[in-house]
Design a protein around this motif. Structure first.
Motif, PDB file in Angstrom:
ATOM      1  N   GLY A 174     -40.704 130.955 -38.636  1.00  0.00           N
ATOM      2  CA  GLY A 174     -41.949 131.476 -39.164  1.00  0.00           C
ATOM      3  C   GLY A 174     -42.540 130.689 -40.313  1.00  0.00           C
ATOM      4  N   PRO A 175     -41.769 130.364 -41.360  1.00  0.00           N
ATOM      5  CA  PRO A 175     -42.336 129.634 -42.500  1.00  0.00           C
ATOM      6  C   PRO A 175     -42.875 128.251 -42.152  1.00  0.00           C
ATOM      7  CG  PRO A 175     -40.283 130.700 -43.130  1.00  0.00           C
ATOM      8  CD  PRO A 175     -40.404 130.843 -41.641  1.00  0.00           C
ATOM      9  N   SER A 176     -42.427 127.670 -41.049  1.00  0.00           N
ATOM     10  CA  SER A 176     -42.877 126.314 -40.712  1.00  0.00           C
ATOM     11  C   SER A 176     -44.391 126.272 -40.500  1.00  0.00           C
ATOM     12  CB  SER A 176     -42.154 125.806 -39.464  1.00  0.00           C
ATOM     13  OG  SER A 176     -42.480 126.587 -38.319  1.00  0.00           O
ATOM     14  N   LEU A 177     -44.963 127.294 -39.870  1.00  0.00           N
ATOM     15  CA  LEU A 177     -46.408 127.315 -39.661  1.00  0.00           C
ATOM     16  C   LEU A 177     -47.139 127.528 -40.979  1.00  0.00           C
ATOM     17  CD1 LEU A 177     -48.756 127.199 -37.667  1.00  0.00           C
ATOM     18  CD2 LEU A 177     -48.526 129.683 -37.355  1.00  0.00           C
ATOM     19  N   TRP A 178     -46.586 128.368 -41.846  1.00  0.00           N
ATOM     20  CA  TRP A 178     -47.171 128.593 -43.172  1.00  0.00           C
ATOM     21  C   TRP A 178     -47.273 127.272 -43.933  1.00  0.00           C
ATOM     22  CZ3 TRP A 178     -45.500 128.152 -48.287  1.00  0.00           C
ATOM     23  CH2 TRP A 178     -46.201 128.892 -49.247  1.00  0.00           C
ATOM     24  N   HIS A 179     -46.184 126.500 -43.938  1.00  0.00           N
ATOM     25  CA  HIS A 179     -46.188 125.209 -44.627  1.00  0.00           C
ATOM     26  C   HIS A 179     -47.151 124.239 -43.949  1.00  0.00           C
ATOM     27  CE1 HIS A 179     -43.055 125.739 -47.648  1.00  0.00           C
ATOM     28  NE2 HIS A 179     -42.315 126.352 -46.755  1.00  0.00           N
ATOM     29  N   GLN A 180     -47.195 124.244 -42.629  1.00  0.00           N
ATOM     30  CA  GLN A 180     -48.072 123.311 -41.927  1.00  0.00           C
ATOM     31  C   GLN A 180     -49.537 123.553 -42.280  1.00  0.00           C
ATOM     32  OE1 GLN A 180     -48.382 123.786 -37.685  1.00  0.00           O
ATOM     33  NE2 GLN A 180     -49.233 121.755 -37.376  1.00  0.00           N
TER      34      GLN A 180
ATOM     35  N   TYR B 127     -59.161 138.220 -35.529  1.00  0.00           N
ATOM     36  CA  TYR B 127     -59.863 138.230 -34.249  1.00  0.00           C
ATOM     37  C   TYR B 127     -61.036 139.203 -34.237  1.00  0.00           C
ATOM     38  CZ  TYR B 127     -57.416 142.572 -32.842  1.00  0.00           C
ATOM     39  OH  TYR B 127     -56.948 143.860 -32.756  1.00  0.00           O
ATOM     40  N   ARG B 128     -61.168 140.004 -35.301  1.00  0.00           N
ATOM     41  CA  ARG B 128     -62.343 140.872 -35.415  1.00  0.00           C
ATOM     42  C   ARG B 128     -62.646 141.098 -36.885  1.00  0.00           C
ATOM     43  NH1 ARG B 128     -61.634 146.916 -34.171  1.00  0.00           N
ATOM     44  NH2 ARG B 128     -61.498 146.965 -36.425  1.00  0.00           N
ATOM     45  N   HIS B 129     -63.911 140.927 -37.255  1.00  0.00           N
ATOM     46  CA  HIS B 129     -64.344 141.184 -38.630  1.00  0.00           C
ATOM     47  C   HIS B 129     -65.786 141.664 -38.572  1.00  0.00           C
ATOM     48  CE1 HIS B 129     -64.575 140.920 -42.960  1.00  0.00           C
ATOM     49  NE2 HIS B 129     -65.609 140.103 -42.891  1.00  0.00           N
ATOM     50  N   ASP B 130     -65.997 142.955 -38.835  1.00  0.00           N
ATOM     51  CA  ASP B 130     -67.337 143.520 -38.750  1.00  0.00           C
ATOM     52  C   ASP B 130     -67.441 144.702 -39.705  1.00  0.00           C
ATOM     53  OD1 ASP B 130     -65.999 145.683 -37.481  1.00  0.00           O
ATOM     54  OD2 ASP B 130     -66.360 144.825 -35.494  1.00  0.00           O
ATOM     55  N   ASN B 131     -68.498 145.470 -39.569  1.00  0.00           N
ATOM     56  CA  ASN B 131     -68.737 146.592 -40.479  1.00  0.00           C
ATOM     57  C   ASN B 131     -67.713 147.706 -40.335  1.00  0.00           C
ATOM     58  OD1 ASN B 131     -71.023 145.327 -41.510  1.00  0.00           O
ATOM     59  ND2 ASN B 131     -72.407 146.315 -40.048  1.00  0.00           N
ATOM     60  N   TYR B 132     -66.946 147.692 -39.248  1.00  0.00           N
ATOM     61  CA  TYR B 132     -65.957 148.744 -39.013  1.00  0.00           C
ATOM     62  C   TYR B 132     -64.581 148.383 -39.575  1.00  0.00           C
ATOM     63  CZ  TYR B 132     -69.541 150.460 -35.844  1.00  0.00           C
ATOM     64  OH  TYR B 132     -70.723 150.910 -35.314  1.00  0.00           O
ATOM     65  N   GLY B 133     -64.429 147.168 -40.043  1.00  0.00           N
ATOM     66  CA  GLY B 133     -63.155 146.737 -40.599  1.00  0.00           C
ATOM     67  C   GLY B 133     -62.736 145.384 -40.051  1.00  0.00           C
ATOM     68  N   THR B 134     -61.499 145.051 -40.253  1.00  0.00           N
ATOM     69  CA  THR B 134     -60.976 143.745 -39.867  1.00  0.00           C
ATOM     70  C   THR B 134     -59.653 143.916 -39.143  1.00  0.00           C
ATOM     71  OG1 THR B 134     -61.983 142.791 -41.852  1.00  0.00           O
ATOM     72  CG2 THR B 134     -60.336 141.456 -40.720  1.00  0.00           C
ATOM     73  N   ALA B 135     -59.425 143.109 -38.112  1.00  0.00           N
ATOM     74  CA  ALA B 135     -58.165 143.139 -37.376  1.00  0.00           C
ATOM     75  C   ALA B 135     -57.682 141.717 -37.168  1.00  0.00           C
ATOM     76  CB  ALA B 135     -58.326 143.848 -36.034  1.00  0.00           C
ATOM     77  N   GLY B 136     -56.369 141.534 -37.247  1.00  0.00           N
ATOM     78  CA  GLY B 136     -55.797 140.198 -37.102  1.00  0.00           C
ATOM     79  C   GLY B 136     -54.440 140.232 -36.440  1.00  0.00           C
ATOM     80  N   LEU B 137     -53.958 139.063 -36.052  1.00  0.00           N
ATOM     81  CA  LEU B 137     -52.676 138.910 -35.379  1.00  0.00           C
ATOM     82  C   LEU B 137     -51.803 137.924 -36.153  1.00  0.00           C
ATOM     83  CD1 LEU B 137     -53.993 138.488 -31.714  1.00  0.00           C
ATOM     84  CD2 LEU B 137     -53.035 140.573 -32.720  1.00  0.00           C
ATOM     85  N   LEU B 138     -50.598 138.371 -36.515  1.00  0.00           N
ATOM     86  CA  LEU B 138     -49.618 137.463 -37.098  1.00  0.00           C
ATOM     87  C   LEU B 138     -49.266 136.387 -36.068  1.00  0.00           C
ATOM     88  CD1 LEU B 138     -47.273 140.011 -38.864  1.00  0.00           C
ATOM     89  CD2 LEU B 138     -48.060 137.909 -39.938  1.00  0.00           C
ATOM     90  N   LEU B 139     -49.291 135.138 -36.474  1.00  0.00           N
ATOM     91  CA  LEU B 139     -49.006 134.036 -35.558  1.00  0.00           C
ATOM     92  C   LEU B 139     -47.606 133.470 -35.717  1.00  0.00           C
ATOM     93  CD1 LEU B 139     -52.352 132.007 -35.814  1.00  0.00           C
ATOM     94  CD2 LEU B 139     -51.705 133.693 -34.077  1.00  0.00           C
ATOM     95  N   ASN B 140     -46.927 133.823 -36.792  1.00  0.00           N
ATOM     96  CA  ASN B 140     -45.642 133.165 -37.078  1.00  0.00           C
ATOM     97  C   ASN B 140     -44.508 134.152 -37.306  1.00  0.00           C
ATOM     98  OD1 ASN B 140     -46.817 133.978 -39.553  1.00  0.00           O
ATOM     99  ND2 ASN B 140     -45.758 132.368 -40.697  1.00  0.00           N
ATOM    100  N   ARG B 141     -44.472 135.208 -36.477  1.00  0.00           N
ATOM    101  CA  ARG B 141     -43.354 136.155 -36.525  1.00  0.00           C
ATOM    102  C   ARG B 141     -42.723 136.275 -35.147  1.00  0.00           C
ATOM    103  NH1 ARG B 141     -43.442 135.096 -40.863  1.00  0.00           N
ATOM    104  NH2 ARG B 141     -43.733 136.354 -42.752  1.00  0.00           N
ATOM    105  N   PRO B 142     -41.946 135.251 -34.719  1.00  0.00           N
ATOM    106  CA  PRO B 142     -41.271 135.348 -33.418  1.00  0.00           C
ATOM    107  C   PRO B 142     -40.289 136.513 -33.412  1.00  0.00           C
ATOM    108  CG  PRO B 142     -40.432 133.482 -34.706  1.00  0.00           C
ATOM    109  CD  PRO B 142     -41.620 134.004 -35.441  1.00  0.00           C
TER     110      PRO B 142
END
Length: 303
Positions: A272-278, A141-156
């Motif tokens: 969780g793995p179901s989204l990875w496979h999809q 959700y953010r990628h710039d000169n200050y670094g990168t940030a993201g959100l895990l989508l498949n860890r209920p």
């Protein structure tokens, strides 16, 4: 704004904390590039630059002779997805229509890091440490000169938003009660993020059709019946990389990089793995084969 979980822990809205520690070099490995992606790299870059592919390219390219037409006002990522679908169909000697491309859920490889992309963990990674990243799918959700940030989508997290015992529910608000909670990463675990398909006041678009925050209008919309609470994905914590760190990890084969539709990013998952496979299946080619190999291996282990 605060949201309380059934555990009673209060979580404030968006914020930032220190970026995560670098991944040890011993965990890195070389990735095997996808043949389809190599053949269509010229087409993908052309789409991102919002221009047609070079008509003078060599005959061994898999770019189709007839490229999809760009619609005025169309997001370049949609056009790129159509271009990739056309390339896949050309590889198989089909048209896009006969290839059965589903525009509701799609994913394809991208050559460069960008905001709104997905990281898909290599299956050999994170098996003995940082296991929460094993078979992870992460939205950047953010990628710039200050670094990168993201959100895990498949860890209920196996818990839901809910009231604290003895709490005044009317004062607290119940709009998000019952919504499943996801673990977004190992950084800032007191921060809560809301993803939705709605362009709300205070929200910003992180990928096409996916917005982050805008909680106040979301509450009002749910109360008024304009939104379903299931439209929202509630995520606690995030993943962080220092400048250049994620680039090194991708080049070393820790992550596959993909663009995907909002239907893929916003879906609720129990496994969780179901989204990875999809995602790998939608990417096709070597990625789909890798997904099938992992499924086959797990079946053998289980038996």
């Amino acid at each position: 704004m605060e949201v309380r979980l059934q555990s009673g822990r209060a979580l404030p809205s968006l914020g930032h904390a220190a970026l995560s520690r670098p991944l040890p070099a011993s965990q890195l490995m070389t990735r095997r590039p996808c043949q389809r992606a190599r053949n269509s790299s010229t087409c993908i870059q052309a789409a991102k630059d919002d221009r047609p592919a070079d008509s003078n390219q060599t005959s061994n390219s898999s770019c189709p002779d007839k490229l999809p037409a760009a619609v005025q006002g169309e997001d370049w990522r949609d056009f790129r997805a159509k271009l990739v679908a056309s390339t896949r169909a050309a590889d198989q000697g089909n048209s896009v229509e006969s290839n059965g491309e589903k525009w509701g859920a799609w994913a394809h490889e991208v050559p460069n890091l960008e905001q709104g992309m997905l990281l898909v963990a290599h299956p050999h990674m994170f098996t003995s440490s940082q296991e929460y990243f094993h078979q992870a799918v992460i939205l950047i959700y953010r990628h710039d000169n200050y670094g990168t940030a993201g959100l895990l989508l498949n860890r209920p997290a196996q818990i839901h938003v809910g009231p604290q015992p003895g709490e005044d529910s009317e004062k607290r608000g119940t709009e998000f009660d019952g919504l499943p909670l996801y673990l977004g990463g190992d950084v800032g675990q007191k921060n809560i993020f809301f993803l939705s398909p709605h362009q709300l006041d205070g929200a910003r678009e992180v990928m096409q059709g996916v917005y982050i925050d805008g909680v106040d209008e979301a509450r009002q919309g749910i109360r008024a019946g304009r939104f379903d609470r299931q439209d929202f994905k509630c995520i606690v914590g995030y993943c962080g990389w220092a400048p250049g760190q994620l680039d090194r990890e991708v080049k070393s084969g820790v992550w596959f990089t993909a663009a995907a539709s909002r239907d893929v990013a916003l879906q609720h998952v129990e496994n969780g793995p179901s989204l990875w496979h999809q995602v790998l299946d939608l990417m096709g080619g070597d990625y789909a084969k890798l997904s099938a190999d992992v499924k086959s291996l797990h079946k053998k282990v289980d038996s």
